[in-house]
Scaffold this motif. Structure first.
Motif, PDB file in Angstrom:
ATOM      1  N   GLU A  64       0.830  -1.199   0.000  1.00 31.10           N
ATOM      2  CA  GLU A  64       0.000   0.000   0.000  1.00 31.10           C
ATOM      3  C   GLU A  64       0.872   1.260   0.000  1.00 31.10           C
ATOM      4  O   GLU A  64       0.548   2.246  -0.658  1.00 31.10           O
ATOM      5  N   ARG A  65       1.974   1.228   0.710  1.00 32.85           N
ATOM      6  CA  ARG A  65       2.883   2.380   0.708  1.00 32.85           C
ATOM      7  C   ARG A  65       3.498   2.586  -0.668  1.00 32.85           C
ATOM      8  O   ARG A  65       3.651   3.721  -1.127  1.00 32.85           O
ATOM      9  N   LEU A  66       3.839   1.493  -1.365  1.00 31.70           N
ATOM     10  CA  LEU A  66       4.351   1.598  -2.731  1.00 31.70           C
ATOM     11  C   LEU A  66       3.283   2.177  -3.653  1.00 31.70           C
ATOM     12  O   LEU A  66       3.559   3.089  -4.445  1.00 31.70           O
ATOM     13  N   ARG A  67       2.064   1.674  -3.530  1.00 25.09           N
ATOM     14  CA  ARG A  67       0.960   2.192  -4.351  1.00 25.09           C
ATOM     15  C   ARG A  67       0.741   3.682  -4.108  1.00 25.09           C
ATOM     16  O   ARG A  67       0.556   4.453  -5.044  1.00 25.09           O
ATOM     17  N   SER A  68       0.784   4.085  -2.847  1.00 26.26           N
ATOM     18  CA  SER A  68       0.543   5.497  -2.543  1.00 26.26           C
ATOM     19  C   SER A  68       1.684   6.375  -3.051  1.00 26.26           C
ATOM     20  O   SER A  68       1.443   7.511  -3.469  1.00 26.26           O
ATOM     21  N   MET A  69       2.923   5.863  -3.028  1.00 29.62           N
ATOM     22  CA  MET A  69       4.047   6.634  -3.589  1.00 29.62           C
ATOM     23  C   MET A  69       3.824   6.898  -5.072  1.00 29.62           C
ATOM     24  O   MET A  69       4.006   8.012  -5.554  1.00 29.62           O
ATOM     25  N   ILE A  70       3.425   5.854  -5.803  1.00 27.49           N
ATOM     26  CA  ILE A  70       3.214   5.984  -7.241  1.00 27.49           C
ATOM     27  C   ILE A  70       1.988   6.845  -7.524  1.00 27.49           C
ATOM     28  O   ILE A  70       2.011   7.722  -8.396  1.00 27.49           O
ATOM     29  N   ARG A  71       0.918   6.618  -6.771  1.00 24.89           N
ATOM     30  CA  ARG A  71      -0.317   7.392  -6.948  1.00 24.89           C
ATOM     31  C   ARG A  71      -0.058   8.877  -6.704  1.00 24.89           C
ATOM     32  O   ARG A  71      -0.582   9.734  -7.420  1.00 24.89           O
ATOM     33  N   GLU A  72       0.761   9.174  -5.707  1.00 25.12           N
ATOM     34  CA  GLU A  72       1.086  10.559  -5.377  1.00 25.12           C
ATOM     35  C   GLU A  72       1.800  11.253  -6.535  1.00 25.12           C
ATOM     36  O   GLU A  72       1.598  12.433  -6.785  1.00 25.12           O
ATOM     37  N   LEU A  73       2.625  10.500  -7.262  1.00 27.27           N
ATOM     38  CA  LEU A  73       3.345  11.081  -8.393  1.00 27.27           C
ATOM     39  C   LEU A  73       2.472  11.194  -9.638  1.00 27.27           C
ATOM     40  O   LEU A  73       2.690  12.066 -10.472  1.00 27.27           O
ATOM     41  N   ILE A  74       1.488  10.313  -9.777  1.00 22.32           N
ATOM     42  CA  ILE A  74       0.625  10.334 -10.956  1.00 22.32           C
ATOM     43  C   ILE A  74      -0.378  11.474 -10.872  1.00 22.32           C
ATOM     44  O   ILE A  74      -0.595  12.198 -11.844  1.00 22.32           O
ATOM     45  N   GLU A  75      -0.981  11.664  -9.721  1.00 21.72           N
ATOM     46  CA  GLU A  75      -2.004  12.693  -9.560  1.00 21.72           C
ATOM     47  C   GLU A  75      -1.340  14.064  -9.522  1.00 21.72           C
ATOM     48  O   GLU A  75      -0.366  14.268  -8.801  1.00 21.72           O
ATOM     49  N   PRO A  76      -1.861  15.014 -10.285  1.00 24.01           N
ATOM     50  CA  PRO A  76      -1.266  16.357 -10.269  1.00 24.01           C
ATOM     51  C   PRO A  76      -1.520  17.040  -8.925  1.00 24.01           C
ATOM     52  O   PRO A  76      -2.579  16.873  -8.318  1.00 24.01           O
ATOM     53  N   LYS A  77      -0.522  17.781  -8.483  1.00 24.45           N
ATOM     54  CA  LYS A  77      -0.666  18.497  -7.221  1.00 24.45           C
ATOM     55  C   LYS A  77      -1.526  19.733  -7.437  1.00 24.45           C
ATOM     56  O   LYS A  77      -1.463  20.376  -8.482  1.00 24.45           O
ATOM     57  N   GLU A  78      -2.316  20.043  -6.427  1.00 29.94           N
ATOM     58  CA  GLU A  78      -3.176  21.213  -6.525  1.00 29.94           C
ATOM     59  C   GLU A  78      -2.337  22.478  -6.437  1.00 29.94           C
ATOM     60  O   GLU A  78      -1.428  22.580  -5.618  1.00 29.94           O
ATOM     61  N   GLU A  79      -2.682  23.435  -7.277  1.00 31.96           N
ATOM     62  CA  GLU A  79      -2.008  24.733  -7.228  1.00 31.96           C
ATOM     63  C   GLU A  79      -2.646  25.561  -6.127  1.00 31.96           C
ATOM     64  O   GLU A  79      -3.869  25.680  -6.058  1.00 31.96           O
ATOM     65  N   ILE A  80      -1.821  26.114  -5.279  1.00 28.34           N
ATOM     66  CA  ILE A  80      -2.322  26.942  -4.187  1.00 28.34           C
ATOM     67  C   ILE A  80      -2.385  28.379  -4.676  1.00 28.34           C
ATOM     68  O   ILE A  80      -1.391  28.926  -5.174  1.00 28.34           O
TER      69      ILE A  80
END
Length: 115
Positions: free
Chosen positions: A59-75
């Motif tokens: 799950e930690r590996l999945r979340s690492m990859i998912r975090e990189l795939i999803e674009p970060k929100e612009e503040i």
């Protein structure tokens, strides 16, 4: 005594299901977790069950990859300004409380007598 710790090793270069941009970002952002052979090493010893530790590592590996795939929100600038003002206000209030508390303690002391 049973060894339940899990070391999940994921070779980034041979993962053909991840595009090259994500691979380079994985190398860049998690370089401390990558060994000389190019394996991303994820350790888990949260629970006393090896299966649960393996699930946690996956799950930690999945979340690492998912975090990189999803674009970060612009503040937005407005949000940044709100955060800055809140922080300044919190600092002012904290200092006010410190001064007030200091004065309370000074008022408790006996007056100094000069000879």
């Amino acid at each position: 005594m049973v060894n339940t710790k899990v070391d999940l090793r994921f070779h980034i270069e041979t993962a053909d299901w991840i595009n090259d941009d994500i691979k380079t970002r994985l190398f860049k952002e998690h370089r401390t977790k990558i060994n000389k052979e190019g394996y991303l090493v994820i350790r888990s010893d949260k629970t006393r069950s090896q299966q649960l530790n393996l699930a946690d590592a996956m799950e930690r590996l999945r979340s690492m990859i998912r975090e990189l795939i999803e674009p970060k929100e612009e503040i937005s600038e407005e949000t940044l300004e709100k955060h800055r003002r809140r922080k300044e206000k919190a600092v002012r209030e904290r200092l006010f409380e410190k001064r007030h508390r200091s004065q309370v303690k000074l008022d408790r002391q006996a007056p100094a007598v000069d000879f």
